[in-house]
Design a protein around this motif. Sequence first.
Motif, PDB file in Angstrom:
ATOM      1  N   ALA A   8      22.486  34.768  45.198  1.00 27.89           N
ATOM      2  CA  ALA A   8      22.222  36.190  45.432  1.00 27.89           C
ATOM      3  C   ALA A   8      21.093  36.688  44.538  1.00 27.89           C
ATOM      4  O   ALA A   8      20.236  37.474  44.969  1.00 27.89           O
ATOM      5  N   SER A   9      21.089  36.236  43.285  1.00 28.64           N
ATOM      6  CA  SER A   9      20.025  36.636  42.364  1.00 28.64           C
ATOM      7  C   SER A   9      18.680  36.089  42.821  1.00 28.64           C
ATOM      8  O   SER A   9      17.662  36.802  42.818  1.00 28.64           O
ATOM      9  N   ASN A  10      18.657  34.827  43.212  1.00 28.17           N
ATOM     10  CA  ASN A  10      17.404  34.208  43.637  1.00 28.17           C
ATOM     11  C   ASN A  10      16.899  34.785  44.958  1.00 28.17           C
ATOM     12  O   ASN A  10      15.688  34.838  45.186  1.00 28.17           O
ATOM     13  N   TYR A  11      17.813  35.241  45.801  1.00 28.01           N
ATOM     14  CA  TYR A  11      17.399  35.939  47.017  1.00 28.01           C
ATOM     15  C   TYR A  11      16.591  37.190  46.646  1.00 28.01           C
ATOM     16  O   TYR A  11      15.526  37.458  47.220  1.00 28.01           O
ATOM     17  N   GLY A  12      17.083  37.947  45.691  1.00 27.22           N
ATOM     18  CA  GLY A  12      16.367  39.141  45.252  1.00 27.22           C
ATOM     19  C   GLY A  12      15.025  38.807  44.636  1.00 27.22           C
ATOM     20  O   GLY A  12      14.001  39.438  44.946  1.00 27.22           O
ATOM     21  N   LEU A  13      15.026  37.811  43.763  1.00 26.61           N
ATOM     22  CA  LEU A  13      13.775  37.415  43.117  1.00 26.61           C
ATOM     23  C   LEU A  13      12.752  36.926  44.141  1.00 26.61           C
ATOM     24  O   LEU A  13      11.565  37.277  44.081  1.00 26.61           O
ATOM     25  N   ARG A  14      13.233  36.134  45.082  1.00 23.18           N
ATOM     26  CA  ARG A  14      12.343  35.604  46.125  1.00 23.18           C
ATOM     27  C   ARG A  14      11.759  36.734  46.970  1.00 23.18           C
ATOM     28  O   ARG A  14      10.568  36.740  47.299  1.00 23.18           O
ATOM     29  N   CYS A  16      20.968  41.427  36.750  1.00 17.80           N
ATOM     30  CA  CYS A  16      19.734  41.714  37.484  1.00 17.80           C
ATOM     31  C   CYS A  16      18.560  41.986  36.551  1.00 17.80           C
ATOM     32  O   CYS A  16      17.415  41.665  36.881  1.00 17.80           O
ATOM     33  N   GLU A  17      18.825  42.548  35.399  1.00 16.36           N
ATOM     34  CA  GLU A  17      17.770  42.736  34.398  1.00 16.36           C
ATOM     35  C   GLU A  17      17.347  41.400  33.797  1.00 16.36           C
ATOM     36  O   GLU A  17      16.163  41.117  33.641  1.00 16.36           O
ATOM     37  N   ARG A  18      18.318  40.571  33.471  1.00 17.23           N
ATOM     38  CA  ARG A  18      18.037  39.330  32.761  1.00 17.23           C
ATOM     39  C   ARG A  18      17.222  38.345  33.587  1.00 17.23           C
ATOM     40  O   ARG A  18      16.415  37.588  33.037  1.00 17.23           O
ATOM     41  N   VAL A  19      17.446  38.315  34.891  1.00 15.56           N
ATOM     42  CA  VAL A  19      16.757  37.310  35.708  1.00 15.56           C
ATOM     43  C   VAL A  19      15.298  37.665  35.962  1.00 15.56           C
ATOM     44  O   VAL A  19      14.504  36.796  36.333  1.00 15.56           O
ATOM     45  N   LEU A  20      14.935  38.911  35.762  1.00 17.87           N
ATOM     46  CA  LEU A  20      13.558  39.338  36.015  1.00 17.87           C
ATOM     47  C   LEU A  20      12.624  38.903  34.892  1.00 17.87           C
ATOM     48  O   LEU A  20      13.046  38.792  33.730  1.00 17.87           O
ATOM     49  N   ASP A  49      16.490  47.971  39.447  1.00 14.28           N
ATOM     50  CA  ASP A  49      17.253  48.677  40.475  1.00 14.28           C
ATOM     51  C   ASP A  49      17.054  48.031  41.840  1.00 14.28           C
ATOM     52  O   ASP A  49      18.012  47.897  42.619  1.00 14.28           O
ATOM     53  N   ARG A  50      15.832  47.632  42.139  1.00 13.47           N
ATOM     54  CA  ARG A  50      15.559  46.967  43.413  1.00 13.47           C
ATOM     55  C   ARG A  50      16.234  45.600  43.474  1.00 13.47           C
ATOM     56  O   ARG A  50      16.799  45.211  44.494  1.00 13.47           O
ATOM     57  N   GLN A  51      16.200  44.888  42.348  1.00 12.80           N
ATOM     58  CA  GLN A  51      16.870  43.581  42.282  1.00 12.80           C
ATOM     59  C   GLN A  51      18.372  43.750  42.484  1.00 12.80           C
ATOM     60  O   GLN A  51      19.011  42.954  43.186  1.00 12.80           O
ATOM     61  N   TYR A  52      18.930  44.794  41.893  1.00 11.15           N
ATOM     62  CA  TYR A  52      20.362  45.059  42.046  1.00 11.15           C
ATOM     63  C   TYR A  52      20.710  45.335  43.506  1.00 11.15           C
ATOM     64  O   TYR A  52      21.726  44.846  44.023  1.00 11.15           O
ATOM     65  N   ALA A  53      19.890  46.106  44.191  1.00 14.71           N
ATOM     66  CA  ALA A  53      20.140  46.421  45.595  1.00 14.71           C
ATOM     67  C   ALA A  53      20.059  45.166  46.458  1.00 14.71           C
ATOM     68  O   ALA A  53      20.892  44.956  47.357  1.00 14.71           O
ATOM     69  N   LEU A  54      19.082  44.317  46.193  1.00 14.18           N
ATOM     70  CA  LEU A  54      18.934  43.084  46.968  1.00 14.18           C
ATOM     71  C   LEU A  54      20.079  42.114  46.670  1.00 14.18           C
ATOM     72  O   LEU A  54      20.611  41.470  47.583  1.00 14.18           O
ATOM     73  N   PHE A  55      20.439  42.005  45.408  1.00 14.88           N
ATOM     74  CA  PHE A  55      21.583  41.168  45.029  1.00 14.88           C
ATOM     75  C   PHE A  55      22.826  41.608  45.792  1.00 14.88           C
ATOM     76  O   PHE A  55      23.531  40.794  46.395  1.00 14.88           O
ATOM     77  N   SER A  56      23.113  42.914  45.757  1.00 18.50           N
ATOM     78  CA  SER A  56      24.321  43.437  46.400  1.00 18.50           C
ATOM     79  C   SER A  56      24.297  43.215  47.908  1.00 18.50           C
ATOM     80  O   SER A  56      25.325  42.865  48.517  1.00 18.50           O
TER      81      SER A  56
END
Length: 219
Positions: A23-29, A53-57, A66-73
């Motif tokens: 889920a985290s990598n989906y957001g990052l990608r 979500c902060e740490r992976v950026l 915030d955008r990473q959190y939304a994509l993760f969710s």
Amino acid sequence: MIRLAVFDLDGTLVNSLADLAAASNYGLRTLGFPEHPTEKFRYFVGNGVRKLCERVLPEDAKEYADRQYALFSEYYNTHYADQTRPYPGIKSLLHHLKDEGILLAVASNKTELFTREIVEHFFGTALFDLVSGKIDGRPVKPDPAILQAAMEQFGATPAETVMIGDSNVDIRTAKAAGTHSIGCIWGFRTAEELTEAGAEQLAETPAQILDAVHAWKEA
């Protein structure tokens, strides 16, 4: 005597690392940032999804949290059980504790919605007497608020309560609340971390949790 056993979720009851990583990598990608190998997430997780979500950026891209959190969710909402599974022996342990009349609770830094969905998916609705996750207005572990709320709900004293988890966050929560603590070394962190945090007991298997609870009951 132990009346209330409070469990962390990720890394304690379930091995969820692969799904959290996906889920985290989906957001990052999606955002165009580098992805991370699954094993690296052992130290990204532990303080809630927003902190994850902060740490992976990248260091120079924290404004995308915030955008990473939304994509993760968005991703995790439909993929939280793709690879996640309860650890071997966990269900048997929970049934043994339940049969002995011990109250069971979950206290996670994961958002309450995800916490409840995962617990219900893998364990049903009858095993746990209380399932708590992160909610607005209540600080996350290692602040003891979530553990204290569980004790208050069931009228359990710190001496009658044990916090069971796989990271220093859980052990520090137990110490702050004055409860017993057991560190699970099958989880995301190391025995050294749990020992340094002050874990009262270490468990290599779920069966050893039952042994520790029995020892406290007889003390």
